[in-house]
Design a protein around this motif. Structure first.
Motif, PDB file in Angstrom:
ATOM      1  N   ARG A  17       0.839  -1.206   0.000  1.00 10.47           N
ATOM      2  CA  ARG A  17       0.000   0.000   0.000  1.00 10.47           C
ATOM      3  C   ARG A  17       0.874   1.256   0.000  1.00 10.47           C
ATOM      4  O   ARG A  17       2.089   1.160   0.197  1.00 10.47           O
ATOM      5  N   ILE A  18       0.226   2.414  -0.216  1.00  8.53           N
ATOM      6  CA  ILE A  18       0.967   3.678  -0.210  1.00  8.53           C
ATOM      7  C   ILE A  18       0.561   4.516   0.997  1.00  8.53           C
ATOM      8  O   ILE A  18      -0.520   4.333   1.562  1.00  8.53           O
ATOM      9  N   GLY A  19       1.449   5.467   1.359  1.00  4.34           N
ATOM     10  CA  GLY A  19       1.184   6.363   2.486  1.00  4.34           C
ATOM     11  C   GLY A  19       0.308   7.533   2.072  1.00  4.34           C
ATOM     12  O   GLY A  19      -0.095   7.657   0.903  1.00  4.34           O
ATOM     13  N   PHE A  20       0.046   8.410   3.031  1.00  5.89           N
ATOM     14  CA  PHE A  20      -0.854   9.555   2.832  1.00  5.89           C
ATOM     15  C   PHE A  20      -0.462  10.396   1.619  1.00  5.89           C
ATOM     16  O   PHE A  20      -1.322  10.882   0.883  1.00  5.89           O
ATOM     17  N   CYS A  21       0.836  10.581   1.402  1.00  3.29           N
ATOM     18  CA  CYS A  21       1.313  11.460   0.321  1.00  3.29           C
ATOM     19  C   CYS A  21       1.147  10.842  -1.054  1.00  3.29           C
ATOM     20  O   CYS A  21       1.267  11.541  -2.070  1.00  3.29           O
ATOM     21  N   GLY A  22       0.907   9.544  -1.120  1.00  6.79           N
ATOM     22  CA  GLY A  22       0.731   8.880  -2.408  1.00  6.79           C
ATOM     23  C   GLY A  22       2.034   8.540  -3.103  1.00  6.79           C
ATOM     24  O   GLY A  22       2.033   8.000  -4.216  1.00  6.79           O
ATOM     25  N   ALA A  23       3.154   8.853  -2.457  1.00  7.01           N
ATOM     26  CA  ALA A  23       4.448   8.695  -3.118  1.00  7.01           C
ATOM     27  C   ALA A  23       5.329   7.634  -2.479  1.00  7.01           C
ATOM     28  O   ALA A  23       6.326   7.228  -3.074  1.00  7.01           O
ATOM     29  N   VAL A  32       9.619   2.630   0.839  1.00  5.70           N
ATOM     30  CA  VAL A  32      10.457   3.098  -0.274  1.00  5.70           C
ATOM     31  C   VAL A  32       9.712   4.197  -1.037  1.00  5.70           C
ATOM     32  O   VAL A  32       8.505   4.346  -0.911  1.00  5.70           O
ATOM     33  N   ALA A  33      10.486   4.947  -1.853  1.00 10.34           N
ATOM     34  CA  ALA A  33       9.866   5.982  -2.698  1.00 10.34           C
ATOM     35  C   ALA A  33       9.240   5.295  -3.907  1.00 10.34           C
ATOM     36  O   ALA A  33       9.941   4.821  -4.798  1.00 10.34           O
ATOM     37  N   ASP A  34       7.921   5.253  -3.909  1.00 13.79           N
ATOM     38  CA  ASP A  34       7.191   4.604  -5.013  1.00 13.79           C
ATOM     39  C   ASP A  34       7.241   5.475  -6.270  1.00 13.79           C
ATOM     40  O   ASP A  34       6.977   4.994  -7.372  1.00 13.79           O
ATOM     41  N   ASN A  35       7.569   6.749  -6.103  1.00 14.02           N
ATOM     42  CA  ASN A  35       7.613   7.673  -7.250  1.00 14.02           C
ATOM     43  C   ASN A  35       9.048   7.888  -7.753  1.00 14.02           C
ATOM     44  O   ASN A  35       9.300   8.829  -8.499  1.00 14.02           O
ATOM     45  N   TYR A  36       9.976   7.021  -7.336  1.00 15.87           N
ATOM     46  CA  TYR A  36      11.393   7.213  -7.661  1.00 15.87           C
ATOM     47  C   TYR A  36      11.593   7.337  -9.179  1.00 15.87           C
ATOM     48  O   TYR A  36      11.296   6.420  -9.936  1.00 15.87           O
ATOM     49  N   GLY A  37      12.095   8.486  -9.608  1.00 12.25           N
ATOM     50  CA  GLY A  37      12.419   8.695 -11.025  1.00 12.25           C
ATOM     51  C   GLY A  37      11.220   8.894 -11.927  1.00 12.25           C
ATOM     52  O   GLY A  37      11.381   9.034 -13.137  1.00 12.25           O
ATOM     53  N   LEU A  38      10.029   8.924 -11.357  1.00 12.02           N
ATOM     54  CA  LEU A  38       8.821   9.068 -12.180  1.00 12.02           C
ATOM     55  C   LEU A  38       8.505  10.558 -12.328  1.00 12.02           C
ATOM     56  O   LEU A  38       8.064  11.220 -11.380  1.00 12.02           O
ATOM     57  N   ILE A  39       8.759  11.080 -13.510  1.00 17.92           N
ATOM     58  CA  ILE A  39       8.681  12.516 -13.756  1.00 17.92           C
ATOM     59  C   ILE A  39       7.342  12.849 -14.428  1.00 17.92           C
ATOM     60  O   ILE A  39       6.960  12.222 -15.421  1.00 17.92           O
ATOM     61  N   THR A  40       6.648  13.835 -13.843  1.00 23.67           N
ATOM     62  CA  THR A  40       5.372  14.272 -14.434  1.00 23.67           C
ATOM     63  C   THR A  40       5.492  15.614 -15.140  1.00 23.67           C
ATOM     64  O   THR A  40       4.632  15.966 -15.948  1.00 23.67           O
ATOM     65  N   SER A  66       7.778  15.235  -9.713  1.00 25.57           N
ATOM     66  CA  SER A  66       7.202  13.884  -9.760  1.00 25.57           C
ATOM     67  C   SER A  66       5.729  14.002  -9.334  1.00 25.57           C
ATOM     68  O   SER A  66       5.016  14.844  -9.876  1.00 25.57           O
ATOM     69  N   TYR A  67       5.292  13.226  -8.371  1.00 27.90           N
ATOM     70  CA  TYR A  67       3.925  13.361  -7.868  1.00 27.90           C
ATOM     71  C   TYR A  67       3.897  13.074  -6.367  1.00 27.90           C
ATOM     72  O   TYR A  67       4.809  12.453  -5.825  1.00 27.90           O
ATOM     73  N   GLY A  68       2.837  13.547  -5.731  1.00 31.76           N
ATOM     74  CA  GLY A  68       2.635  13.307  -4.309  1.00 31.76           C
ATOM     75  C   GLY A  68       2.971  14.512  -3.450  1.00 31.76           C
ATOM     76  O   GLY A  68       3.809  15.340  -3.816  1.00 31.76           O
ATOM     77  N   CYS A  69       2.264  14.603  -2.318  1.00 31.86           N
ATOM     78  CA  CYS A  69       2.530  15.664  -1.337  1.00 31.86           C
ATOM     79  C   CYS A  69       1.986  15.232   0.008  1.00 31.86           C
ATOM     80  O   CYS A  69       0.965  14.540   0.086  1.00 31.86           O
ATOM     81  N   ASN A  70       2.650  15.662   1.061  1.00 34.00           N
ATOM     82  CA  ASN A  70       2.225  15.304   2.413  1.00 34.00           C
ATOM     83  C   ASN A  70       1.299  16.340   3.036  1.00 34.00           C
ATOM     84  O   ASN A  70       0.801  16.130   4.134  1.00 34.00           O
ATOM     85  N   LEU A  71       1.081  17.475   2.369  1.00 34.62           N
ATOM     86  CA  LEU A  71       0.126  18.480   2.878  1.00 34.62           C
ATOM     87  C   LEU A  71      -1.159  18.434   2.054  1.00 34.62           C
ATOM     88  O   LEU A  71      -1.240  17.731   1.046  1.00 34.62           O
ATOM     89  N   ARG A  72      -2.142  19.229   2.469  1.00 33.62           N
ATOM     90  CA  ARG A  72      -3.430  19.262   1.760  1.00 33.62           C
ATOM     91  C   ARG A  72      -3.910  20.700   1.623  1.00 33.62           C
ATOM     92  O   ARG A  72      -5.049  21.018   1.967  1.00 33.62           O
ATOM     93  N   CYS A  73      -3.055  21.577   1.100  1.00 35.43           N
ATOM     94  CA  CYS A  73      -3.445  22.976   0.919  1.00 35.43           C
ATOM     95  C   CYS A  73      -4.615  23.033  -0.061  1.00 35.43           C
ATOM     96  O   CYS A  73      -4.487  22.568  -1.202  1.00 35.43           O
ATOM     97  N   PRO A  74      -5.747  23.612   0.347  1.00 38.11           N
ATOM     98  CA  PRO A  74      -6.925  23.604  -0.524  1.00 38.11           C
ATOM     99  C   PRO A  74      -6.773  24.468  -1.770  1.00 38.11           C
ATOM    100  O   PRO A  74      -7.545  24.342  -2.712  1.00 38.11           O
ATOM    101  N   PHE A  75      -5.733  25.335  -1.766  1.00 41.62           N
ATOM    102  CA  PHE A  75      -5.523  26.258  -2.893  1.00 41.62           C
ATOM    103  C   PHE A  75      -4.364  25.801  -3.766  1.00 41.62           C
ATOM    104  O   PHE A  75      -3.848  26.582  -4.563  1.00 41.62           O
ATOM    105  N   CYS A  76      -3.944  24.552  -3.639  1.00 37.86           N
ATOM    106  CA  CYS A  76      -2.734  24.078  -4.329  1.00 37.86           C
ATOM    107  C   CYS A  76      -2.778  24.399  -5.830  1.00 37.86           C
ATOM    108  O   CYS A  76      -3.751  24.089  -6.516  1.00 37.86           O
ATOM    109  N   GLN A  77      -1.683  24.990  -6.316  1.00 41.69           N
ATOM    110  CA  GLN A  77      -1.609  25.325  -7.743  1.00 41.69           C
ATOM    111  C   GLN A  77      -1.220  24.112  -8.578  1.00 41.69           C
ATOM    112  O   GLN A  77      -1.336  24.143  -9.799  1.00 41.69           O
TER     113      GLN A  77
END
Ligand code: SF4
Length: 282
Positions: A17-23, A32-40, A66-77
């Motif tokens: 499974r993945i953690g809260f950040c999705g990464a 481990v970093a599930d997003n290792y080297g995965l460039i978006t 890449s992708y994923g974040c550990n915060l949840r800013c509602p205004f994320c750009q």
């Protein structure tokens, strides 16, 4: 099952499974970093766009996310690559680029004014192993490395990166633990500790995004600038602050953009205590 030690959430992640950040994922009992080297996302940006105004001004930097974040800013750009509810889609759309290949790409842009690599767009620290491995190679090739981060990670993560990072822009999103906790899903205390350690070893500039009705008071800006004035940069100079204008987007469309006049007033307040203050998005 394993526990992640990267940020304050300390997610317990079940095998596969993945953690809260999705990464970050649990594989064979290890996180481990599930997003290792995965460039978006990738772009050759002016360094001032990071924003960094006092680090090789006028240069460009190959910026990757890449992708994923550990915060949840509602205004994320950058919610299209940050919010983990869509991690399965991010992963499908990302392209693997090895650390060697990314450094080669960056070297190829040197003749276009590129000074190195910037790890940005999503939160780079949730996949810090790729930042570390790539930045090390980039240094060996004579290039600079930039990190654009929310600064919400354990100091052990920062220590692994500091030898290879030349400059950071760190968000100081506000100056109350309740703003961090309740609106952003973050930890101001962890961010302040991160900033205080980073400035000792690396060129650091800070950014505050001013949200109308949330963190836009002159009193709060006075406290932010007072805190920054107490920090000491590596070269003995003051830490620059970027005060940025908010635009309604994603889950925060219930208020107008920050007034330009408000930003100018807050720049004036911060300038009483700081030498380098810049208005952003105006
Ligand atoms: S980095 Fe991700 S997996 Fe690790 S504790 Fe933070 S949110 Fe959880």
């Amino acid at each position: 099952m394993a526990r992640c030690g990267v940020c304050f959430r300390h997610c317990e992640i079940a095998e596969g499974r993945i953690g809260f950040c999705g990464a970050r994922a649990c594989r064979d009992g290890e996180v481990v970093a599930d997003n290792y080297g995965l460039i978006t996302s990738i772009a050759l940006d002016p360094i001032e766009k990071k924003p960094l105004n006092r680090f090789f001004p006028g240069s460009r930097v190959l910026s990757v996310g890449s992708y994923g974040c550990n915060l949840r800013c509602p205004f994320c750009q950058n919610h299209d690559i940050s919010w983990s509810e869509r991690a399965f889609r991010f992963k499908e759309e990302a392209q693997y680029v090895s650390p060697d290949a990314l450094v080669e790409l960056a070297l190829g842009y040197r003749s276009s004014g590129n000074i190195g690599l910037a790890f940005t767009y999503n939160e780079p620290l949730v996949g810090y192993e790729y930042v570390r491995d790539t930045a090390k190679l980039s240094h060996e090739a004579g290039m600079k490395n930039v990190l654009v981060t929310n600064g919400t990670a354990e100091l052990s993560v920062l220590e692994e990166l500091l030898p290879w990072i030349d400059a950071m822009n760190i968000d100081l999103k506000g100056f109350s633990e309740s703003y961090y906790n309740e609106l952003l899903g973050g930890s101001m205390d962890m961010t302040l500790r991160f900033i205080e350690r980073a400035v000792a070893d690396c060129h650091v500039e800070l950014t505050t995004l001013v949200i109308p009705g949330e963190n836009d008071s002159e009193e709060e800006m006075d406290r932010i600038s007072g805190y920054i004035a107490g920090l000491k940069g590596t070269d003995g100079t003051e830490i620059p602050l970027h005060i940025s204008r908010f635009f309604p987007r994603f889950h925060m469309t219930d208020r107008p953009p920050t007034e330009v006049e408000k930003i100018r007033r807050l720049v004036g307040i911060a300038s009483r205590k700081l030498k380098y203050v810049y208005a952003g998005n105006v």
